[in-house]
Design an enzyme around this catalytic site. Structure first.
Site, short mmCIF file in Angstrom:
data_model
loop_
_atom_site.label_atom_id
_atom_site.label_comp_id
_atom_site.label_asym_id
_atom_site.label_seq_id
_atom_site.Cartn_x
_atom_site.Cartn_y
_atom_site.Cartn_z
CB VAL A 143 63.43 86.58 51.57
CG1 VAL A 143 62.75 85.64 50.58
CG2 VAL A 143 62.60 87.85 51.73
CB THR A 167 61.79 92.32 45.23
OG1 THR A 167 61.10 91.74 46.33
CG2 THR A 167 60.93 93.36 44.55
CG PHE A 214 53.60 89.11 48.50
CD1 PHE A 214 53.56 90.36 47.90
CD2 PHE A 214 53.49 87.98 47.69
CE1 PHE A 214 53.40 90.49 46.52
CE2 PHE A 214 53.33 88.11 46.31
CZ PHE A 214 53.29 89.37 45.72
CE LYS A 250 52.35 91.63 58.09
NZ LYS A 250 51.59 90.57 57.42
CE LYS A 302 57.89 92.30 47.41
NZ LYS A 302 57.34 92.02 48.72
N GLY A 323 53.41 108.60 60.33
CA GLY A 323 54.60 108.42 61.15
C GLY A 323 55.76 109.21 60.63
N GLY A 362 60.43 102.97 55.90
CA GLY A 362 61.85 102.61 55.73
C GLY A 362 61.93 101.14 55.44
CB CYS A 385 60.79 95.92 50.99
SG CYS A 385 61.49 94.29 51.28
P1 NAD Z 1 69.38 90.02 52.69
O1 NAD Z 1 70.29 91.07 52.21
O2 NAD Z 1 68.97 89.98 54.12
O3 NAD Z 1 69.98 88.58 52.35
C1 NAD Z 1 70.61 88.26 51.17
C2 NAD Z 1 71.54 87.07 51.45
O4 NAD Z 1 72.05 86.60 50.21
C3 NAD Z 1 72.74 87.44 52.31
O5 NAD Z 1 72.84 86.53 53.38
C4 NAD Z 1 73.93 87.30 51.34
O6 NAD Z 1 75.12 86.90 51.99
C5 NAD Z 1 73.41 86.25 50.41
N1 NAD Z 1 74.06 86.23 49.09
C6 NAD Z 1 74.42 87.27 48.32
N2 NAD Z 1 74.95 86.83 47.15
C7 NAD Z 1 74.93 85.48 47.21
C8 NAD Z 1 75.32 84.46 46.31
N3 NAD Z 1 75.83 84.75 45.12
N4 NAD Z 1 75.17 83.17 46.69
C9 NAD Z 1 74.64 82.87 47.89
N5 NAD Z 1 74.23 83.79 48.78
C10 NAD Z 1 74.37 85.09 48.44
O7 NAD Z 1 68.08 90.13 51.76
P2 NAD Z 1 66.56 89.87 52.15
O8 NAD Z 1 66.05 90.97 53.01
O9 NAD Z 1 66.39 88.46 52.59
O10 NAD Z 1 65.89 90.05 50.72
C11 NAD Z 1 66.13 89.13 49.68
C12 NAD Z 1 65.22 89.49 48.53
O11 NAD Z 1 63.84 89.34 48.91
C13 NAD Z 1 65.35 90.93 48.05
O12 NAD Z 1 65.15 90.99 46.67
C14 NAD Z 1 64.21 91.63 48.76
O13 NAD Z 1 63.77 92.78 48.07
C15 NAD Z 1 63.15 90.57 48.75
N6 NAD Z 1 62.18 90.66 49.84
C16 NAD Z 1 62.59 91.01 51.07
C17 NAD Z 1 61.65 91.08 52.10
C18 NAD Z 1 62.08 91.50 53.49
O14 NAD Z 1 61.20 91.78 54.28
N7 NAD Z 1 63.36 91.52 53.82
C19 NAD Z 1 60.31 90.77 51.85
C20 NAD Z 1 59.95 90.39 50.58
C21 NAD Z 1 60.88 90.34 49.57
#
Ligand code: NAD
Length: 451
Positions: A11, A121, A150, A152, A205, A254, A258, A261
């Site tokens: 994100v 989130t 939001f 994907k 969300k 399916g 997984g 999220c």
């Molecule tokens: P991720 O685990 O891929 O990335 C998190 C990043 O934050 C990592 O690189 C980590 O090293 C860094 N981090 C952790 N603590 C830190 C700190 N104190 N200071 C600086 N950096 C720090 O997570 P993601 O998949 O990008 O998801 C992030 C958020 O967005 C989550 O809450 C997730 O639920 C939400 N979200 C994710 C998606 C998705 O498709 N991945 C979509 C919508 C929302």
């Protein structure tokens, strides 16, 4: 505008790069030094279409940079985004430790008024906790905003640049104005920026992910019934999806949902419901159905082979969905674990998630470098992720490589009619299995395809 984005995962990195693309000055912060080093060199640490180009273009233009120095990034920013992870805790709660650590970084860099935006989130009430945490470290004024993401995975850049809607939870006019200005280039096609209170934005969300997870679990549960009564889930999907009140999306049965999220967000929402005296029974059921669905293919294999000891299973697709390298909560994981426990061996191929699979399984499975390499010496093929590259394989070659023409299709990407033509034994989801002529008669096996 000058922005800091704390956390550069799927994100944070995508949002940071997209904001830079519209002319903002963006500093992305992460505590992972190796990752920051790679990104600073223009290397994209994740597989996401179009992201590396976007990063490099904006780095070259001087609008996007990466650092581990959170305090100075916050000092230089007007708007600070928190995009750190919120993984599931052991009891299903969202683990907020990364968010609270990041809020300390924000407090440390508070040298003037800022808008602090939570993009991660987070459960309802988290913005209040973050506000208190920042207030504990500064006297400077700031506004909190909830702006859930939001996007994907697999289409993240497109989703970010052309969102269906932007949700902004804010309780100050100043913050609302800033957010509207920031997002103006992304909503030129009239897609709405929806303003609401902070708690509603936080819950929106979860509600979105819960609804999508529900649709998947509904179709997965219906698939079992379809097989029991001799119906075909694909026909049913078409039949209901063309009703405009229902719509066509997220009706594909399916091997269970997984990813990083849906599983964690459904669990966290269930916890929020319990804690607030409003249990969400419907989500409890959706989660239970999903857990069961993850074992459908394994049960089909057990029913087919009887004993899986010594069987060699080729798997195509490891990522939780196509066009990403993300294996968090991927349905391939419990399948592989179950196969290994049952004494089978696994050789697997994924166009992007090979490295993630090696990190997860080490030498417990063989990670092949091509789809056909995974098939060598295998007793069957199981397709777990519907990458486009798997849709039209050279079936003659597949047949030659397998010890018998046997296919488990966890995503219904092949047609049973084609499988009859090819004389494959074919198991899928919510449709009766096809039995190869050359494999009949079977030895006391349950061909129902059901569990
Ligand atoms: P991720 O685990 O891929 O990335 C998190 C990043 O934050 C990592 O690189 C980590 O090293 C860094 N981090 C952790 N603590 C830190 C700190 N104190 N200071 C600086 N950096 C720090 O997570 P993601 O998949 O990008 O998801 C992030 C958020 O967005 C989550 O809450 C997730 O639920 C939400 N979200 C994710 C998606 C998705 O498709 N991945 C979509 C919508 C929302």
């Amino acid at each position: 505008m000058r922005l800091a984005v704390i956390g550069t995962g799927y994100v944070g990195l995508v949002t940071g790069a997209c904001f830079a693309e519209s002319g903002n000055d963006v500093t992305c912060v992460d505590i992972d030094e190796a990752k920051v080093h790679r990104m600073s060199a223009g290397e994209c640490p994740i597989y996401e279409t179009g992201l590396e180009d976007l990063m490099q273009r904006n780095q070259a233009a001087g609008r996007l940079r990466f650092t581990t120095e959170g305090k100075s990034a916050v000092e230089g920013a007007e708007i600070v985004f928190l995009a750190v992870g919120t993984p599931p805790g052991p009891d299903g709660h969202a683990d907020l430790s990364q968010v609270l650590a990041a809020s300390k970084t924000v407090a440390a860099g508070m040298n003037k008024y800022k808008t602090v935006v939570i993009k991660s989130t987070v459960p309802v009430g988290t913005s209040d906790r973050v506000r208190e945490s920042i207030q504990a470290g500064t006297d400077m004024a700031f506004d909190m905003v909830s702006n859930p993401e939001f996007l994907k995975e697999g289409a993240a850049v497109d989703d970010c640049l052309k969102p269906d809607r932007i949700v902004v939870g804010a309780d100050s006019e100043r913050a609302r104005k800033r957010m509207l200005e920031l997002y103006a280039p992304f909503v030129r096609t009239q897609n709405p920026v929806l303003f609401m209170d902070i708690r509603s934005a936080e819950l929106t969300k979860y509600a979105a992910n819960a609804m999508l997870a529900l649709r998947i679990s509904f179709m997965n549960e219906l698939s079992g019934l379809a097989v029991s009564v001799g119906a075909d889930i694909t026909s049913i999907r078409r039949g209901i999806g063309s009703d405009q009140r229902i719509g066509r999306h997220f009706l594909f049965p399916g091997v269970g949902y997984g990813g990083s999220c849906f599983p964690k967000d459904v669990k966290a929402l269930i916890r929020t419901g319990e804690e607030n005296g409003s249990p969400l029974q419907i989500m409890v059921a959706a989660e239970a159905v999903n857990q069961r669905q993850k074992s459908v293919l394994f049960e089909q294999m057990k029913a087919h082979f009887g004993d899986l000891r010594g069987k060699r299973v080729a798997i195509w697709g490891l990522a939780f969905k196509p066009n990403t390298d993300d294996m968090r909560e991927a349905p391939a994981i419990p399948l592989i674990e179950a196969l290994l426990d049952a004494g089978a061996t696994v050789s697997a191929f994924d166009p992007a998630a090979g490295e993630a699979a090696r990190a997860l399984f080490g030498d417990r499975i063989r990670v092949a470098s091509t789809d056909h390499e995974a098939l060598e010496g295998a007793d069957c093929l199981a397709v777990i992720t519907e990458w486009n590259a798997f849709r039209m394989p050279d079936f003659e070659r597949v047949r030659e490589q397998l010890s018998a023409p046997l296919l488990f299709d966890g995503r219904n990407i092949y047609s049973p009619e084609k499988m009859v033509e090819l004389d494959f034994t074919y198991y899928c989801i919510g449709r009766s299995p096809v039995v190869s002529e050359s494999a009949r008669p079977w030895s006391n096996q349950d061909a129902s395809g059901r569990i």
